[in-house]
Design a protein around this motif. Structure first.
Motif, PDB file in Angstrom:
ATOM      1  N   TYR A 212      17.203  -9.789  51.022  1.00 20.22           N
ATOM      2  CA  TYR A 212      16.746  -9.414  50.842  1.00 20.22           C
ATOM      3  C   TYR A 212      17.018  -8.056  49.237  1.00 20.22           C
ATOM      4  CZ  TYR A 212      15.332  -9.085  55.784  1.00 20.22           C
ATOM      5  OH  TYR A 212      14.940  -9.234  56.214  1.00 20.22           O
ATOM      6  N   CYS A 213      17.483  -8.890  48.654  1.00 21.25           N
ATOM      7  CA  CYS A 213      18.564  -8.672  47.415  1.00 21.25           C
ATOM      8  C   CYS A 213      20.018  -9.363  46.847  1.00 21.25           C
ATOM      9  CB  CYS A 213      18.776  -6.231  47.481  1.00 21.25           C
ATOM     10  SG  CYS A 213      20.034  -6.252  48.839  1.00 21.25           S
ATOM     11  N   PRO A 214      19.444 -10.609  46.801  1.00 17.93           N
ATOM     12  CA  PRO A 214      20.250 -11.556  46.343  1.00 17.93           C
ATOM     13  C   PRO A 214      20.713 -11.480  45.136  1.00 17.93           C
ATOM     14  CG  PRO A 214      18.166 -12.698  46.339  1.00 17.93           C
ATOM     15  CD  PRO A 214      17.649 -11.274  47.094  1.00 17.93           C
ATOM     16  N   ARG A 296       7.011  -3.743  53.643  1.00 14.28           N
ATOM     17  CA  ARG A 296       8.520  -1.936  53.711  1.00 14.28           C
ATOM     18  C   ARG A 296       7.810  -0.890  53.009  1.00 14.28           C
ATOM     19  NH1 ARG A 296      13.623  -3.762  51.843  1.00 14.28           N
ATOM     20  NH2 ARG A 296      12.868  -3.483  49.208  1.00 14.28           N
ATOM     21  N   ASP A 297       6.779  -1.867  52.053  1.00 11.79           N
ATOM     22  CA  ASP A 297       6.378  -1.190  50.747  1.00 11.79           C
ATOM     23  C   ASP A 297       4.874  -0.203  51.527  1.00 11.79           C
ATOM     24  OD1 ASP A 297       7.787  -1.657  48.533  1.00 11.79           O
ATOM     25  OD2 ASP A 297       6.123  -2.844  47.941  1.00 11.79           O
ATOM     26  N   LYS A 298       4.368  -0.962  52.582  1.00 10.07           N
ATOM     27  CA  LYS A 298       3.065  -0.202  53.044  1.00 10.07           C
ATOM     28  C   LYS A 298       3.742   0.341  53.989  1.00 10.07           C
ATOM     29  CE  LYS A 298      -0.271  -2.023  55.751  1.00 10.07           C
ATOM     30  NZ  LYS A 298      -1.112  -3.845  56.615  1.00 10.07           N
ATOM     31  N   THR A 299       4.176   0.725  54.412  1.00  9.90           N
ATOM     32  CA  THR A 299       5.372   1.534  56.004  1.00  9.90           C
ATOM     33  C   THR A 299       6.038   2.773  54.383  1.00  9.90           C
ATOM     34  OG1 THR A 299       6.566  -0.331  57.136  1.00  9.90           O
ATOM     35  CG2 THR A 299       7.143   1.771  57.788  1.00  9.90           C
ATOM     36  N   SER A 317      16.657  -3.648  51.929  1.00  7.29           N
ATOM     37  CA  SER A 317      17.182  -4.226  52.968  1.00  7.29           C
ATOM     38  C   SER A 317      15.591  -4.243  54.348  1.00  7.29           C
ATOM     39  CB  SER A 317      17.823  -3.241  53.989  1.00  7.29           C
ATOM     40  OG  SER A 317      17.403  -1.819  54.215  1.00  7.29           O
ATOM     41  N   ASN A 318      15.729  -4.354  55.888  1.00  5.72           N
ATOM     42  CA  ASN A 318      14.454  -4.885  56.720  1.00  5.72           C
ATOM     43  C   ASN A 318      14.728  -3.431  57.353  1.00  5.72           C
ATOM     44  OD1 ASN A 318      16.425  -5.199  57.843  1.00  5.72           O
ATOM     45  ND2 ASN A 318      16.098  -6.835  59.557  1.00  5.72           N
TER      46      ASN A 318
END
Ligand SMILES: *Cc1c(COP(=O)(O)O)cnc(C)c1O
Length: 393
Positions: A212-214, A296-299, A317-318
C-alpha cells in the motif's frame, strides 16, 4: 427422542465428559509450566465466529481465481520451491539467497524467535501498540518481551526508550505500516535503531502492508545492514490469507540459521503453485491496491462526518483506526447487525479505538448502513441530516 435413546445419549454424554476431564488432567500435568497459563492469540476469526460482513482481519474483500494441477502430490515438495523463490526474488528485486518462504509471515516471526532467542534467557523488544504475534510467539518460546511504547502523539518510535535496551535483547520488532495504527514508522528512526543494535540484535521490520506504500520498503537497505530482517506476506494486498504464504528477507548468513529451525517442507506444492501465479501476474494485486486506496478515502470521509468520532488515525494500509466516544456501544451494535470490525481498546494507549478493514465496496456499504442505523438508535439522528454535523452538536 424415545426414553431409551435419551438414556443412552445421557450415558454417552457422561462418558465423554469423564474422558474430557481425564484428558484435561493429563494435558495439564504434562504441559510446560510456562505454557499452562498462556492465553492463545485471539485471531479475528477465533474472536468472532458469527457475522456476515468481515472487516476485522485486514483481508482483501475479493478473491482471486487460480488454476491448480494436483498431480504429483506423492512427492515431497522442494524445501524452498524454486519457481516461488524466483518469482518473489523478481518481485522485490533481491537475490534468491536473501529469501526464505514461510507458512505466512507469522511463521517467520516464530522461526526468528526460535532461532535467535535462547529460551528462559533471551528477550525481544516490541513497540506497542503493535501486531500481537511478536509477544505471543515469544511467550510460547519462554522468551521475555520488553516494551518500548510508541510515542502517543505521533505513533513513532521512542528512540530514547529503544536505546536503553541495547545489549539486552536479541530481536527488535518494528511494524511499518504499523498494525493497528496504520502509519509508517519514520525511516530515520529505523536507521537509528539499526545503527544502535548493529552488533547486538536483529531489527525485524514487518512489511505486511508494504504494497500500500511500496516506496517505503527497506529492501534496498538489506545490503547495507547485516542486522536488518524484513517480513512479507501474500495475505494482505495479494488477497491470499487463506493460502498461508509469507517471506523472510535477510542477509544469507541469517537465512542459513533460520533454515536449520524451520520445518523441512514449510510450503506445500499447491501453495507454491498458487503463490507463484499470483506473483507473476501482479496487475491483479496492483488494481486491488488502487481500489482499496480509493475506498479508504471514501471511508475516511464517512468517518470524519460521524458525531461520535474523536480521532481518525492516518493510514498507509488497508485499514483505518479510529477513536470514538463509546467504542463498546458502537462495536456491539455493528456486531448485532452482522458487521464485524475489530475492537482495539485493550491495546496500550488505544482506549476506545476500533479498526475497520477496507474490504470491497459492498462490504463497506454494509458497514456504512450499520453505522447510520446505530446513529439513529443512539443519537436519534435521521440519515438525512447525518452529513451535517452541526445539527447534532
Ligand atoms: C497479517 C499480519 C501478519 C501475518 O501475516 P500472515 O502471512 O498471514 O501470517 C504479520 N504481520 C502483520 C503486521 C500483519 O498484520
Amino acid at each position: 427422542m424415545s426414553n431409551v435413546d435419551d438414556k443412552a445419549s445421557r450415558l454417552n454424554q457422561y462418558q465423554s465428559n469423564l474422558e474430557d476431564c481425564q484428558a484435561q488432567k493429563l494435558a495439564n500435568k504434562l504441559v510446560r509450566r510456562d505454557i499452562k497459563d498462556m492465553v492463545p492469540y485471539q485471531s479475528a476469526r477465533r474472536e468472532q465466529s458469527q457475522g456476515k460482513v468481515w472487516l476485522n482481519a485486514n483481508e482483501a474483500g475479493d478473491s482471486r481465481t487460480t488454476t491448480l494441477s494436483l498431480d504429483a502430490l506423492n512427492r515431497y515438495p522442494d524445501f524452498q520451491p524454486q519457481a516461488l523463490i524466483d518469482a518473489y526474488s523478481d518481485y522485490c528485486d533481491i537475490d534468491n539467497r536473501y529469501l526464505l518462504a514461510t507458512r505466512g509471515a507469522d511463521e517467520g516471526i516464530e522461526v526468528l524467535i526460535r532461532t535467535f532467542c535462547q529460551s528462559a534467557q533471551d528477550s525481544i523488544l516490541i513497540c506497542p501498540p503493535t501486531y500481537g504475534m511478536y509477544a505471543i510467539s515469544a511467550e510460547a518460546h519462554n522468551t521475555r518481551v520488553i516494551h518500548a511504547p510508541l510515542l502517543t502523539d505521533n505513533m513513532q518510535l521512542d528512540i530514547n526508550a529503544i536505546q536503553q535496551h541495547v545489549g539486552k535483547v536479541k530481536l527488535v520488532f518494528i511494524c511499518s505500516p504499523n498494525n493497528p495504527t496504520g502509519n509508517n514508522i519514520d525511516l530515520v528512526d529505523i536507521v537509528t535503531t539499526l545503527e544502535l543494535y548493529k552488533d547486538s540484535a536483529l531489527v525485524v521490520v514487518d512489511e505486511a502492508y508494504i504494497e500500500y506504500c511500496p516506496e517505503k520498503t527497506l529492501v534496498p537497505l538489506l545490503h547495507k545492514y547485516a542486522n536488518l530482517v524484513i517480513l512479507r506476506t501474500l495475505s494482505k494486498a495479494f488477497a491470499l490469507a487463506g493460502l498461508r504464504c509469507g517471506f523472510t528477507l535477510a542477509n544469507p548468513s541469517i537465512i542459513d540459521q533460520l533454515c536449520k529451525v524451520i520445518a523441512p517442507y514449510p510450503i506445500s506444492q499447491p501453495v507454491a503453485m498458487i503463490a507463484s501465479q499470483a506473483l507473476t501476474q501482479r496487475s491483479d494485486m496492483q488494481n486491488r491496491v488502487a481500489s482499496t486506496k480509493q475506498l479508504r478515502d471514501k471511508t475516511q470521509d464517512f468517518l470524519q462526518q460521524q458525531p461520535w468520532l474523536v480521532q481518525l488515525f492516518e493510514s498507509n494500509s488497508n485499514y483505518l483506526l479510529f477513536r470514538v466516544d463509546n467504542s463498546q456501544a458502537l462495536f456491539a451494535s455493528l456486531l448485532e447487525q452482522g458487521v464485524v470490525i475489530r475492537n482495539q481498546s485493550k491495546q496500550l494507549g488505544l482506549d476506545d479505538c476500533l479498526r475497520v478493514s477496507i474490504g470491497c465496496e459492498a462490504e463497506l456499504q454494509q458497514f456504512f448502513i450499520a453505522v447510520l442505523s446505530f446513529n439513529e438508535q443512539f443519537y436519534g439522528t435521521s440519515t438525512a441530516n447525518l452529513f451535517n454535523k452541526e445539527t447534532q452538536e
